[in-house]
Design a protein around this motif. Structure first.
Motif, PDB file in Angstrom:
ATOM      1  N   MET A   1       0.852  -1.207   0.000  1.00 38.91           N
ATOM      2  CA  MET A   1       0.000   0.000   0.000  1.00 38.91           C
ATOM      3  C   MET A   1       0.877   1.242   0.000  1.00 38.91           C
ATOM      4  SD  MET A   1      -3.001   0.948   2.710  1.00 38.91           S
ATOM      5  CE  MET A   1      -4.038   2.366   2.478  1.00 38.91           C
ATOM      6  N   ARG A   2       0.518   2.244  -0.780  1.00 38.17           N
ATOM      7  CA  ARG A   2       1.345   3.446  -0.925  1.00 38.17           C
ATOM      8  C   ARG A   2       0.704   4.622  -0.213  1.00 38.17           C
ATOM      9  NH1 ARG A   2       1.484   7.641  -4.793  1.00 38.17           N
ATOM     10  NH2 ARG A   2       3.543   8.597  -5.001  1.00 38.17           N
ATOM     11  N   PHE A   3       1.485   5.312   0.594  1.00 34.86           N
ATOM     12  CA  PHE A   3       1.036   6.544   1.244  1.00 34.86           C
ATOM     13  C   PHE A   3       1.748   7.720   0.589  1.00 34.86           C
ATOM     14  CE2 PHE A   3      -0.109   3.470   4.414  1.00 34.86           C
ATOM     15  CZ  PHE A   3      -1.284   3.975   4.937  1.00 34.86           C
ATOM     16  N   ASN A   4       0.979   8.756   0.289  1.00 36.08           N
ATOM     17  CA  ASN A   4       1.546   9.933  -0.383  1.00 36.08           C
ATOM     18  C   ASN A   4       2.116  10.902   0.647  1.00 36.08           C
ATOM     19  OD1 ASN A   4       0.758   9.065  -2.967  1.00 36.08           O
ATOM     20  ND2 ASN A   4      -1.344   9.689  -2.514  1.00 36.08           N
ATOM     21  N   CYS A   5       3.308  10.637   1.097  1.00 36.99           N
ATOM     22  CA  CYS A   5       3.948  11.506   2.091  1.00 36.99           C
ATOM     23  C   CYS A   5       5.069  12.291   1.420  1.00 36.99           C
ATOM     24  CB  CYS A   5       4.510  10.682   3.241  1.00 36.99           C
ATOM     25  SG  CYS A   5       5.457  11.664   4.397  1.00 36.99           S
ATOM     26  N   VAL A   6       4.938  13.597   1.395  1.00 40.50           N
ATOM     27  CA  VAL A   6       5.985  14.417   0.791  1.00 40.50           C
ATOM     28  C   VAL A   6       6.991  14.909   1.812  1.00 40.50           C
ATOM     29  CG1 VAL A   6       4.577  15.147  -1.159  1.00 40.50           C
ATOM     30  CG2 VAL A   6       4.497  16.454   0.945  1.00 40.50           C
ATOM     31  N   SER A 112       0.613   8.547  22.731  1.00 46.56           N
ATOM     32  CA  SER A 112       1.607   7.587  22.251  1.00 46.56           C
ATOM     33  C   SER A 112       0.999   6.520  21.347  1.00 46.56           C
ATOM     34  CB  SER A 112       2.316   6.930  23.441  1.00 46.56           C
ATOM     35  OG  SER A 112       1.372   6.255  24.268  1.00 46.56           O
ATOM     36  N   ASN A 113      -0.285   6.199  21.560  1.00 47.31           N
ATOM     37  CA  ASN A 113      -0.894   5.128  20.766  1.00 47.31           C
ATOM     38  C   ASN A 113      -1.411   5.610  19.411  1.00 47.31           C
ATOM     39  OD1 ASN A 113      -3.091   6.600  21.946  1.00 47.31           O
ATOM     40  ND2 ASN A 113      -4.459   4.888  21.446  1.00 47.31           N
ATOM     41  N   ILE A 114      -1.364   6.932  19.142  1.00 53.15           N
ATOM     42  CA  ILE A 114      -1.916   7.428  17.883  1.00 53.15           C
ATOM     43  C   ILE A 114      -0.903   8.182  17.023  1.00 53.15           C
ATOM     44  CG2 ILE A 114      -4.250   7.594  18.842  1.00 53.15           C
ATOM     45  CD1 ILE A 114      -3.840  10.607  19.045  1.00 53.15           C
ATOM     46  N   LEU A 115       0.370   8.199  17.425  1.00 58.49           N
ATOM     47  CA  LEU A 115       1.359   8.943  16.657  1.00 58.49           C
ATOM     48  C   LEU A 115       1.593   8.335  15.275  1.00 58.49           C
ATOM     49  CD1 LEU A 115       3.995  10.032  19.328  1.00 58.49           C
ATOM     50  CD2 LEU A 115       2.082  11.322  18.360  1.00 58.49           C
ATOM     51  N   GLY A 116       1.199   7.080  15.091  1.00 57.17           N
ATOM     52  CA  GLY A 116       1.282   6.441  13.777  1.00 57.17           C
ATOM     53  C   GLY A 116      -0.069   6.060  13.241  1.00 57.17           C
ATOM     54  N   ILE A 117      -1.138   6.505  13.935  1.00 50.82           N
ATOM     55  CA  ILE A 117      -2.508   6.177  13.522  1.00 50.82           C
ATOM     56  C   ILE A 117      -3.317   7.470  13.501  1.00 50.82           C
ATOM     57  CG2 ILE A 117      -4.564   4.809  14.009  1.00 50.82           C
ATOM     58  CD1 ILE A 117      -2.809   2.921  15.648  1.00 50.82           C
ATOM     59  N   PRO A 118      -3.646   7.997  12.352  1.00 49.70           N
ATOM     60  CA  PRO A 118      -4.362   9.275  12.284  1.00 49.70           C
ATOM     61  C   PRO A 118      -5.797   9.186  12.803  1.00 49.70           C
ATOM     62  CG  PRO A 118      -4.165   8.320  10.096  1.00 49.70           C
ATOM     63  CD  PRO A 118      -3.344   7.463  11.006  1.00 49.70           C
ATOM     64  N   ARG A 119      -6.183  10.201  13.563  1.00 47.89           N
ATOM     65  CA  ARG A 119      -7.552  10.279  14.049  1.00 47.89           C
ATOM     66  C   ARG A 119      -8.478  10.682  12.901  1.00 47.89           C
ATOM     67  NH1 ARG A 119      -5.972  14.386  18.768  1.00 47.89           N
ATOM     68  NH2 ARG A 119      -4.398  14.802  17.168  1.00 47.89           N
ATOM     69  N   PRO A 120      -9.585   9.964  12.712  1.00 42.02           N
ATOM     70  CA  PRO A 120     -10.517  10.322  11.640  1.00 42.02           C
ATOM     71  C   PRO A 120     -11.000  11.768  11.756  1.00 42.02           C
ATOM     72  CG  PRO A 120     -11.032   8.136  12.484  1.00 42.02           C
ATOM     73  CD  PRO A 120      -9.986   8.709  13.390  1.00 42.02           C
ATOM     74  N   SER A 121     -10.964  12.480  10.636  1.00 36.34           N
ATOM     75  CA  SER A 121     -11.419  13.874  10.496  1.00 36.34           C
ATOM     76  C   SER A 121     -10.568  14.885  11.255  1.00 36.34           C
ATOM     77  CB  SER A 121     -12.895  14.024  10.892  1.00 36.34           C
ATOM     78  OG  SER A 121     -13.721  13.475   9.887  1.00 36.34           O
ATOM     79  N   HIS A 122      -9.478  14.429  11.884  1.00 30.48           N
ATOM     80  CA  HIS A 122      -8.517  15.359  12.474  1.00 30.48           C
ATOM     81  C   HIS A 122      -7.498  15.718  11.394  1.00 30.48           C
ATOM     82  CE1 HIS A 122      -5.788  17.167  15.423  1.00 30.48           C
ATOM     83  NE2 HIS A 122      -6.750  17.044  16.313  1.00 30.48           N
ATOM     84  N   ALA A 123      -6.613  16.656  11.696  1.00 36.74           N
ATOM     85  CA  ALA A 123      -5.583  17.062  10.739  1.00 36.74           C
ATOM     86  C   ALA A 123      -4.432  16.055  10.665  1.00 36.74           C
ATOM     87  CB  ALA A 123      -5.029  18.434  11.109  1.00 36.74           C
ATOM     88  N   ASP A 124      -4.478  15.001  11.484  1.00 31.26           N
ATOM     89  CA  ASP A 124      -3.336  14.092  11.615  1.00 31.26           C
ATOM     90  C   ASP A 124      -2.792  13.593  10.271  1.00 31.26           C
ATOM     91  OD1 ASP A 124      -3.472  14.329  14.349  1.00 31.26           O
ATOM     92  OD2 ASP A 124      -4.480  12.418  14.670  1.00 31.26           O
ATOM     93  N   TYR A 125      -3.653  12.982   9.453  1.00 28.31           N
ATOM     94  CA  TYR A 125      -3.150  12.384   8.219  1.00 28.31           C
ATOM     95  C   TYR A 125      -2.686  13.443   7.227  1.00 28.31           C
ATOM     96  CZ  TYR A 125      -2.597   9.966   3.868  1.00 28.31           C
ATOM     97  OH  TYR A 125      -2.062   9.508   2.694  1.00 28.31           O
ATOM     98  N   ALA A 126      -3.468  14.503   7.059  1.00 24.32           N
ATOM     99  CA  ALA A 126      -3.062  15.567   6.136  1.00 24.32           C
ATOM    100  C   ALA A 126      -1.737  16.186   6.574  1.00 24.32           C
ATOM    101  CB  ALA A 126      -4.155  16.637   6.058  1.00 24.32           C
ATOM    102  N   VAL A 338      -6.088   3.734  10.026  1.00 22.88           N
ATOM    103  CA  VAL A 338      -5.034   2.937   9.401  1.00 22.88           C
ATOM    104  C   VAL A 338      -3.724   3.164  10.139  1.00 22.88           C
ATOM    105  CG1 VAL A 338      -6.085   2.949   7.107  1.00 22.88           C
ATOM    106  CG2 VAL A 338      -4.519   4.778   7.747  1.00 22.88           C
ATOM    107  N   GLY A 339      -2.858   2.170  10.112  1.00 23.70           N
ATOM    108  CA  GLY A 339      -1.504   2.320  10.640  1.00 23.70           C
ATOM    109  C   GLY A 339      -0.609   2.832   9.537  1.00 23.70           C
ATOM    110  N   ILE A 340      -0.025   4.007   9.747  1.00 22.71           N
ATOM    111  CA  ILE A 340       0.797   4.605   8.683  1.00 22.71           C
ATOM    112  C   ILE A 340       2.010   3.737   8.375  1.00 22.71           C
ATOM    113  CG2 ILE A 340       2.250   6.601   8.141  1.00 22.71           C
ATOM    114  CD1 ILE A 340      -0.189   8.022   8.460  1.00 22.71           C
ATOM    115  N   GLY A 341       2.624   3.188   9.425  1.00 27.24           N
ATOM    116  CA  GLY A 341       3.808   2.352   9.205  1.00 27.24           C
ATOM    117  C   GLY A 341       3.474   0.988   8.621  1.00 27.24           C
ATOM    118  N   SER A 342       2.393   0.361   9.130  1.00 31.36           N
ATOM    119  CA  SER A 342       2.041  -0.990   8.699  1.00 31.36           C
ATOM    120  C   SER A 342       1.276  -1.019   7.386  1.00 31.36           C
ATOM    121  CB  SER A 342       1.200  -1.680   9.772  1.00 31.36           C
ATOM    122  OG  SER A 342      -0.072  -1.047   9.893  1.00 31.36           O
TER     123      SER A 342
END
Length: 391
Positions: A1-6, A112-126, A338-342
């Motif tokens: 799976m590909r994540f678009n991280c710049v 600590s449990n969400i630093l690699g898991i974005p919260r839905p509708s939060h700015a985390d993933y963007a 989703v887990g960003i790393g996994s």
């Protein structure tokens, strides 16, 4: 799976600057950094400030003990770094103003449990896609950053008051419970919020035009909180003292666009309308138009569905706007993420301290954002030389 991280900024903290014409504003720090603050330039040297409005806005923005608020407690004491000199009972502007707040109650372990898991509708993933990291506590996207916004807003509000411009915001909706509104109270729409009501609102932890629905609104919040959920609502703002033709212009110089730009600096804002706003789309022109009249020798309108602005310019009536706030995305209900790393889908249940409803604490933030936009307009008049004058 590909994540678009710049990862353009590679984890570096970013100071956020407001793009105004005369006023220079820069908010710095993050939710869990050692300090946060604001730098404010463009205010003429020699202006006197008590900072009473700053303290009022910061006090109203605090979490307090309401069922709606986060358990995180901060003193939010403004510390002057530069740009203000004490002269007796007031502070005199002597350059770029820099005021900071020390963060004293941070708990990054809660995240600590969400630093690699974005919260839905939060700015985390963007933010991860942009910066290459998910910041503890939401970083610069956190509601915590509205504290320095209120510092700038308090200064702006005090300077505007010197020019006889008053700003008052209040809760109009929580969930599906509606309170009093400029849309239903013609007196507020045509004359603004009275002095006594303004004073009551600015000393309340749950500011309403009419306190009659407070219990119902608090119950809606209480039910959401008990379910580990959150609820949104609307804040309205009324501005008085703007003469016809005083602020704004056509196209990109419109007063609505400038205010909306500033208001959208508040996290969780998802909608802004002026006057009747979207309601105008359901009317005919004969109903939507504000007929002119002469009252006490001045031109007024018999209704104020336009919200005090025509063609992007103040028309002499109270400026009215309504701001929609989404429910805070940080909830303890289990959500899908989703887990960003996994690269795998997973369940997420947020820990930490979060508001069940941010709307009561957002009221002073709306006042601040509106005040900042209007101060920039005031500074444009004769380049701010007549900051306290009406001629």
């Amino acid at each position: 799976m590909r994540f678009n991280c710049v990862a353009r900024k590679c984890g570096k903290a970013v100071n956020m600057k407001g793009n105004f014409e005369k006023l220079q504003i820069e908010i710095y720090g993050e939710s869990h950094s050692s300090e946060i603050g604001v730098r404010l330039g463009g205010i003429p040297n020699g202006c006197a400030l008590t900072l009473d409005n700053v303290r009022n806005l910061l006090s109203r923005r605090k979490s307090g003990n309401g069922v709606w608020a986060t358990p995180r407690k901060e003193s939010d004491e403004p510390n002057i770094v530069s740009g203000l000199i004490k002269r007796g009972d007031v502070f005199e502007v002597c350059g770029e103003i820099d005021i900071k707040i020390v963060n004293g109650n941070v708990r990054p372990a809660d995240y600590s449990n969400i630093l690699g898991i974005p919260r839905p509708s939060h700015a985390d993933y963007a933010a991860y896609a942009k910066d290459g990291r998910i910041s503890s506590g939401g970083g610069r996207f956190s509601g915590r950053m509205t504290a320095p916004l209120c510092i700038a807003g308090g200064i702006a509000q005090e300077l505007l008051a010197g020019a006889e411009i008053g700003i008052c915001a209040y809760i109009s909706d929580i969930g599906d419970i509606k309170g009093a509104s400029y849309k239903t109270d013609e007196n507020v729409a045509l004359k603004g919020v009275g002095t006594a009501v303004d004073a009551r609102i600015k000393s309340s932890d749950f500011p309403l035009l009419n306190d009659g629905v407070r219990a119902e609104m608090e119950e809606v919040i209480r039910r959401a909180a008990s379910d580990g959920d959150s609820v949104g609502g609307c804040v309205e703002c009324v501005v008085t003292g703007l003469d016809a033709g005083m602020f704004g212009d056509a196209l990109f110089e419109g007063l609505e666009s400038k205010i909306a730009y500033s208001v959208y600096a508040i996290p969780a804002v998802k909608g802004v309308e002026f006057g009747e706003g979207f309601g105008l789309a359901r009317m005919r022109g004969s109903e939507a138009n504000d007929a002119f009249a002469i009252r006490d020798g001045r031109v007024v309108t018999k209704t104020n569905r336009s919200g005090g602005i025509n063609g992007g310019i103040s028309n002499g009536m109270p400026l009215t706007l309504r701001v929609a706030f989404r429910p805070t995305p940080s909830i303890s209900v289990t959500q899908k993420s989703v887990g960003i790393g996994s690269g795998q889908e997973c369940d997420l249940r947020c820990k930490g301290r979060h508001d069940a409803c941010i709307v009561p604490r957002a009221v002073p933030c709306v006042e601040s954002a509106v005040a900042i936009a209007l101060l920039d307009e005031l500074l444009k008049l004769r380049d701010g030389i007549e900051l306290y004058g009406r001629d």
